[in-house]
Every structure is written in C-alpha cells, then in structure tokens.
Write an enzyme that holds these catalytic residues in place. Structure first.
Site, PDB file in Angstrom:
ATOM      1  N   LEU A  20      28.489  41.669  63.263  1.00 39.01           N
ATOM      2  CA  LEU A  20      27.310  41.159  62.552  1.00 39.01           C
ATOM      3  C   LEU A  20      26.395  40.350  63.461  1.00 39.01           C
ATOM      4  O   LEU A  20      25.169  40.487  63.413  1.00 39.01           O
ATOM      5  CB  LEU A  20      27.772  40.286  61.376  1.00 39.01           C
ATOM      6  CG  LEU A  20      28.360  41.060  60.196  1.00 39.01           C
ATOM      7  CD1 LEU A  20      29.178  40.143  59.299  1.00 39.01           C
ATOM      8  CD2 LEU A  20      27.247  41.726  59.385  1.00 39.01           C
ATOM      9  N   SER A  74      32.954  28.402  73.790  1.00 38.26           N
ATOM     10  CA  SER A  74      33.478  28.483  72.426  1.00 38.26           C
ATOM     11  C   SER A  74      32.559  27.683  71.516  1.00 38.26           C
ATOM     12  O   SER A  74      31.985  26.667  71.942  1.00 38.26           O
ATOM     13  CB  SER A  74      34.887  27.881  72.360  1.00 38.26           C
ATOM     14  OG  SER A  74      35.252  27.718  71.003  1.00 38.26           O
ATOM     15  N   SER A 150      32.610  34.000  53.087  1.00 39.02           N
ATOM     16  CA  SER A 150      33.295  35.263  52.827  1.00 39.02           C
ATOM     17  C   SER A 150      33.763  35.319  51.377  1.00 39.02           C
ATOM     18  O   SER A 150      34.058  34.273  50.771  1.00 39.02           O
ATOM     19  CB  SER A 150      34.513  35.363  53.751  1.00 39.02           C
ATOM     20  OG  SER A 150      35.388  36.344  53.287  1.00 39.02           O
ATOM     21  N   TYR A 163      41.713  31.135  56.297  1.00 37.42           N
ATOM     22  CA  TYR A 163      40.346  31.681  56.372  1.00 37.42           C
ATOM     23  C   TYR A 163      39.548  31.310  55.118  1.00 37.42           C
ATOM     24  O   TYR A 163      38.379  30.914  55.193  1.00 37.42           O
ATOM     25  CB  TYR A 163      40.465  33.193  56.531  1.00 37.42           C
ATOM     26  CG  TYR A 163      39.179  33.952  56.709  1.00 37.42           C
ATOM     27  CD1 TYR A 163      38.427  33.853  57.876  1.00 37.42           C
ATOM     28  CD2 TYR A 163      38.726  34.819  55.712  1.00 37.42           C
ATOM     29  CE1 TYR A 163      37.268  34.584  58.043  1.00 37.42           C
ATOM     30  CE2 TYR A 163      37.574  35.564  55.870  1.00 37.42           C
ATOM     31  CZ  TYR A 163      36.835  35.446  57.034  1.00 37.42           C
ATOM     32  OH  TYR A 163      35.688  36.170  57.194  1.00 37.42           O
ATOM     33  N   ALA A 166      38.537  27.716  55.266  1.00 37.49           N
ATOM     34  CA  ALA A 166      37.446  27.492  56.224  1.00 37.49           C
ATOM     35  C   ALA A 166      36.124  28.011  55.663  1.00 37.49           C
ATOM     36  O   ALA A 166      35.083  27.366  55.778  1.00 37.49           O
ATOM     37  CB  ALA A 166      37.773  28.185  57.547  1.00 37.49           C
ATOM     38  N   LYS A 167      36.178  29.192  55.062  1.00 35.53           N
ATOM     39  CA  LYS A 167      34.937  29.824  54.624  1.00 35.53           C
ATOM     40  C   LYS A 167      34.296  29.075  53.466  1.00 35.53           C
ATOM     41  O   LYS A 167      33.073  28.940  53.411  1.00 35.53           O
ATOM     42  CB  LYS A 167      35.200  31.288  54.258  1.00 35.53           C
ATOM     43  CG  LYS A 167      35.412  32.190  55.472  1.00 35.53           C
ATOM     44  CD  LYS A 167      34.333  31.967  56.511  1.00 35.53           C
ATOM     45  CE  LYS A 167      34.008  33.151  57.375  1.00 35.53           C
ATOM     46  NZ  LYS A 167      33.042  32.780  58.439  1.00 35.53           N
ATOM     47  N   ALA A 195      30.991  44.107  56.026  1.00 35.25           N
ATOM     48  CA  ALA A 195      30.507  45.075  57.017  1.00 35.25           C
ATOM     49  C   ALA A 195      31.662  45.555  57.879  1.00 35.25           C
ATOM     50  O   ALA A 195      32.678  44.861  58.020  1.00 35.25           O
ATOM     51  CB  ALA A 195      29.449  44.417  57.905  1.00 35.25           C
ATOM     52  N   SER A 197      33.549  45.911  61.113  1.00 40.94           N
ATOM     53  CA  SER A 197      33.606  45.159  62.370  1.00 40.94           C
ATOM     54  C   SER A 197      35.066  45.094  62.802  1.00 40.94           C
ATOM     55  O   SER A 197      35.944  45.594  62.109  1.00 40.94           O
ATOM     56  CB  SER A 197      33.055  43.738  62.186  1.00 40.94           C
ATOM     57  OG  SER A 197      34.017  42.924  61.540  1.00 40.94           O
ATOM     58  N   ARG A 198      35.306  44.408  63.919  1.00 40.00           N
ATOM     59  CA  ARG A 198      36.693  44.239  64.377  1.00 40.00           C
ATOM     60  C   ARG A 198      37.534  43.548  63.306  1.00 40.00           C
ATOM     61  O   ARG A 198      38.737  43.749  63.220  1.00 40.00           O
ATOM     62  CB  ARG A 198      36.720  43.377  65.642  1.00 40.00           C
ATOM     63  CG  ARG A 198      35.841  43.896  66.745  1.00 40.00           C
ATOM     64  CD  ARG A 198      35.992  43.092  68.003  1.00 40.00           C
ATOM     65  NE  ARG A 198      36.016  41.659  67.758  1.00 40.00           N
ATOM     66  CZ  ARG A 198      36.350  40.753  68.657  1.00 40.00           C
ATOM     67  NH1 ARG A 198      36.699  41.134  69.870  1.00 40.00           N
ATOM     68  NH2 ARG A 198      36.324  39.474  68.378  1.00 40.00           N
TER      69      ARG A 198
HETATM   70  N1  NAD Z   1      32.840  41.882  58.590  1.00 36.27           N
HETATM   71  C1  NAD Z   1      32.965  41.441  57.341  1.00 36.27           C
HETATM   72  O1  NAD Z   1      33.110  42.220  56.360  1.00 36.27           O
HETATM   73  C2  NAD Z   1      32.933  39.990  57.071  1.00 36.27           C
HETATM   74  C3  NAD Z   1      33.176  39.550  55.757  1.00 36.27           C
HETATM   75  C4  NAD Z   1      33.069  38.207  55.466  1.00 36.27           C
HETATM   76  C5  NAD Z   1      32.748  37.318  56.474  1.00 36.27           C
HETATM   77  N2  NAD Z   1      32.557  37.764  57.752  1.00 36.27           N
HETATM   78  C6  NAD Z   1      32.231  36.773  58.766  1.00 36.27           C
HETATM   79  O2  NAD Z   1      31.178  37.266  59.559  1.00 36.27           O
HETATM   80  C7  NAD Z   1      31.243  36.668  60.851  1.00 36.27           C
HETATM   81  C8  NAD Z   1      31.121  37.745  61.931  1.00 36.27           C
HETATM   82  O3  NAD Z   1      32.271  38.543  61.910  1.00 36.27           O
HETATM   83  P1  NAD Z   1      32.303  40.089  62.306  1.00 36.27           P
HETATM   84  O4  NAD Z   1      32.850  40.791  61.126  1.00 36.27           O
HETATM   85  O5  NAD Z   1      31.024  40.520  62.849  1.00 36.27           O
HETATM   86  O6  NAD Z   1      33.467  40.069  63.398  1.00 36.27           O
HETATM   87  P2  NAD Z   1      33.458  40.387  64.974  1.00 36.27           P
HETATM   88  O7  NAD Z   1      34.846  40.133  65.452  1.00 36.27           O
HETATM   89  O8  NAD Z   1      32.850  41.703  65.232  1.00 36.27           O
HETATM   90  O9  NAD Z   1      32.473  39.275  65.559  1.00 36.27           O
HETATM   91  C9  NAD Z   1      32.841  37.948  65.669  1.00 36.27           C
HETATM   92  C10 NAD Z   1      32.447  37.431  67.031  1.00 36.27           C
HETATM   93  O10 NAD Z   1      32.734  36.036  67.130  1.00 36.27           O
HETATM   94  C11 NAD Z   1      33.190  35.789  68.448  1.00 36.27           C
HETATM   95  N3  NAD Z   1      33.968  34.556  68.498  1.00 36.27           N
HETATM   96  C12 NAD Z   1      35.187  34.339  67.982  1.00 36.27           C
HETATM   97  N4  NAD Z   1      35.602  33.096  68.254  1.00 36.27           N
HETATM   98  C13 NAD Z   1      34.602  32.497  68.952  1.00 36.27           C
HETATM   99  C14 NAD Z   1      34.422  31.208  69.498  1.00 36.27           C
HETATM  100  N5  NAD Z   1      35.384  30.284  69.399  1.00 36.27           N
HETATM  101  N6  NAD Z   1      33.275  30.935  70.135  1.00 36.27           N
HETATM  102  C15 NAD Z   1      32.309  31.863  70.266  1.00 36.27           C
HETATM  103  N7  NAD Z   1      32.428  33.129  69.774  1.00 36.27           N
HETATM  104  C16 NAD Z   1      33.564  33.431  69.107  1.00 36.27           C
HETATM  105  C17 NAD Z   1      34.022  36.998  68.793  1.00 36.27           C
HETATM  106  O11 NAD Z   1      34.195  37.142  70.189  1.00 36.27           O
HETATM  107  C18 NAD Z   1      33.216  38.125  68.164  1.00 36.27           C
HETATM  108  O12 NAD Z   1      32.319  38.702  69.072  1.00 36.27           O
HETATM  109  C19 NAD Z   1      32.564  35.905  60.886  1.00 36.27           C
HETATM  110  O13 NAD Z   1      32.320  34.542  60.632  1.00 36.27           O
HETATM  111  C20 NAD Z   1      33.356  36.501  59.751  1.00 36.27           C
HETATM  112  O14 NAD Z   1      34.311  35.608  59.236  1.00 36.27           O
HETATM  113  C21 NAD Z   1      32.640  39.067  58.068  1.00 36.27           C
END
Ligand code: NAD
Length: 300
Positions: A20, A74, A150, A163, A166-167, A195, A197-198
């Site tokens: 994202l 970080s 989330s 999680y 935190a969220k 979405a 993602s990893r």
């Molecule tokens: N994908 C979903 O469906 C979904 C749903 C609910 C919430 N989210 C939230 O969306 C956000 C993005 O997640 P995503 O799904 O794109 O995952 P993602 O793993 O593709 O991206 C997350 C990024 O955060 C980086 N990261 C992790 N720890 C870090 C740190 N300490 N400092 C700097 N960078 C750091 C990772 O390297 C990674 O590139 C997250 O907060 C996740 O909890 C995602």
C-alpha cells in the site's frame, strides 16, 4: 473535474517500499508531490533490513520524472524520517503512517516479544513520526495525517491480539490528534484498507488477491490528504474499489434512578433494552457521549 494536485507539497510515507505504501508513493509523486519513501526493508514479520525496498521506489519515481528521497530508518526513529524530509525538501505537509508488520499467533502462544514488536512498529512508530512532524505542521497551520488501522482492530480477529490492539490504538490516537489539530488546520483521518500485499498473501485466497489491488485503496488516501478536503476524524473502510465511512453506534440505553443503589439484578432485568440497537444513535464526541449519563443525573 480538475485533478487533485500536490505540487509544492511534501509527503512522508512510512513503509513505502512495498504494498500500500508504495502505491501511495507512486500516486502522490505522479500528482506533483515531493515524497519521502521510508522503508526499513525487513520481512513481513519484522526481521532483517534491506535498503533496496525504498531505493527501488525512489528509482521508479525518478524514472517517471518525479521527485523522491529514500529513508531507511525504522519508524521507531520517526524523528529521523522527519529530519530527512526537512533536510531534503525543507518542509512537511502530509504524513502517512503506513508501515506495518504481523506477528500472528493464537493468544496462548503469543510471546511478549511478539506483543512488543507489533506495538513498537505500529503504535510507537506512528507516535514518533507524527510527534516529530507536529510542531512543523502547527507552525505552518497546515497538515494532513493518515493513520492505517485494520478490520482486525475494529472487529477483532483470531490470532491477531497484538495487531488488533495496535491498530485500534492508532484510531484512538488519530481521534485525539484530530481534536488537537483542528484549530491549526491539521486534519487527521484513518483508513482500514484491504489489499493484496505481503501481509495478506498467505491469508486471502489467490483469486481474491488478484482483485484486491493496493491501487484501489490509494485514491481515498489522496483525496483525504488534498488541500480541498475538509473532513477530519473520519474512519474509512476501503478495498477493491469500495469505500465506506464507519462510526460508533450506541443503543438508547436505560437510565436507572440515581437516588437508590444499583444492583446486577436490575441490569439483568433491563438487558434486552440496554442491548437493543433498534433506535441506536452515534455520539460523535466525548460531550455527546456523556450527555445521556448527565441526563440520567438530572443535569441534561
Ligand atoms: N494489506 C491489507 O489488506 C491490510 C489490511 C489492514 C491494514 N493494513 C495495514 O496497511 C499497512 C501497509 O501494509 P501492506 O499490506 O502494504 O504490507 P507490506 O508488507 O507490503 O508493506 C509494509 C511495509 O512496511 C515496512 N516496514 C515494516 N516495519 C517497518 C519499520 N519498522 N520501519 C519502516 N518500515 C517498516 C515493510 O518493509 C514493508 O515495506 C500496514 O500498516 C498494515 O497493517 C493492510
């Protein structure tokens, strides 16, 4: 309809090396923003470090004529990320708290390390970044902040106690910053995305993942961060091209006499009324929420 542009705006996005965050970064850059691409480049569970995640996004933006700089700290060193924005671009306008990891385990197997790490990345990281940006936003009387919550935090989810904590913590933080930021033209909104993602690749089925493109979440973030957007303290669920707003709901409740002791049996007797959502309302702030209680005291 004119395009929502971000020329002269500086946007800081955490976790912008993948998923994202990357999608947000490419779109803000495409719309003229100068973007700080923060990413530690670790695994989805928060192990390791790799500069290439952020660097690749910067290269992609540069290749398309956009302007971006990488930061590999970080988020727990959020102050350094803000320093990076100031050193390179001289200002900050938009802060997108997006970085995240998962340490999913059923609660009985969850370790204190799993709890602390998830707290540190999501909550402490968002605090550190937003807190470092805050004085600059206040001083210039302009700011747009996004927090990423989330469905797990809103509704709960098996194996995600850390999680979810935190969220939903982030949503509480956002609500308070929206109140404190209001008179300084700092708007704060929260998204609950879904979405591919990893973080979701091993949770959601493959055919569904193909449809859940991060690019279908980003347009909401762009809209919420634009100068023209004026709503703050919102919570939006978004994914697969669907966007909805969410708010707390409360039953009308039941007021017991305050002049006599209250017993568990009286509450038992009125339970169906207390939990009847037929005519529910939705307090929007602390004073509104308190009104029913004050009315029961005879101080409506
Ligand atoms: N994908 C979903 O469906 C979904 C749903 C609910 C919430 N989210 C939230 O969306 C956000 C993005 O997640 P995503 O799904 O794109 O995952 P993602 O793993 O593709 O991206 C997350 C990024 O955060 C980086 N990261 C992790 N720890 C870090 C740190 N300490 N400092 C700097 N960078 C750091 C990772 O390297 C990674 O590139 C997250 O907060 C996740 O909890 C995602």
């Amino acid at each position: 309809m004119s395009q929502l542009r971000f020329d002269d705006r500086v946007v800081v996005i955490t976790g912008a090396g993948n998923g994202l965050g990357k999608s947000h970064a490419l779109e803000f850059a495409r719309r003229g923003a100068r973007v700080v691409i923060n990413d530690l480049g670790g695994s989805a569970s928060g192990d390791g470090f790799n500069r290439s995640a952020a660097d690749q996004v910067v290269s992609e933006i540069s290749a398309h004529g956009g302007e971006a700089v990488a930061n590999h700290d970080s988020v727990t060193y959020g102050d350094r990320i803000i320093e990076c924005a100031l050193d390179n671009f001289g200002r900050i306008d938009v802060v997108i708290n997006n970085a995240g990891i998962l340490r999913d385990k059923a609660f009985h197997n969850m370790t204190e390390e799993d709890w602390d790490l998830v707290y540190n990345v999501h909550v402490k990281g968002a605090f550190k970044l937003s807190h470092a940006a805050w004085p600059h936003l206040r001083e210039q009387s302009y700011g747009r902040l996004i927090f990423t919550t989330s469905a797990a935090g809103i509704y709960g989810n098996f194996g995600q106690a850390n999680y979810a904590m935190a969220k939903l913590g982030l949503h509480g933080l956002a609500q308070t910053l929206a109140i404190e930021g209001k008179k300084h033209n700092i708007l704060v909104n929260t998204i609950a995305p879904i979405a591919a993602s990893r973080l979701t690749e091993n949770i959601l089925p493959g055919p569904l993942l193909k449809l859940l493109k991060p690019e279908l979440v980003t347009p909401l973030v762009v809209k919420l961060c634009h100068d023209s957007h004026q709503d703050s303290a919102g919570l939006y669920e978004v994914g697969a091209g669907w966007v909805g707003a969410l708010r707390w709901q409360r039953t009308l409740g039941h007021g017991f006499p305050v002049t006599a002791p209250l017993t568990a049996e009286q509450i038992e007797e009125k339970w169906s009324v207390i939990t009847d959502f037929t005519h529910a309302n939705h307090p929007e702030n602390g004073p509104q929420a308190l009104a029913a209680i004050m009315t029961n005291l005879g101080h409506g």
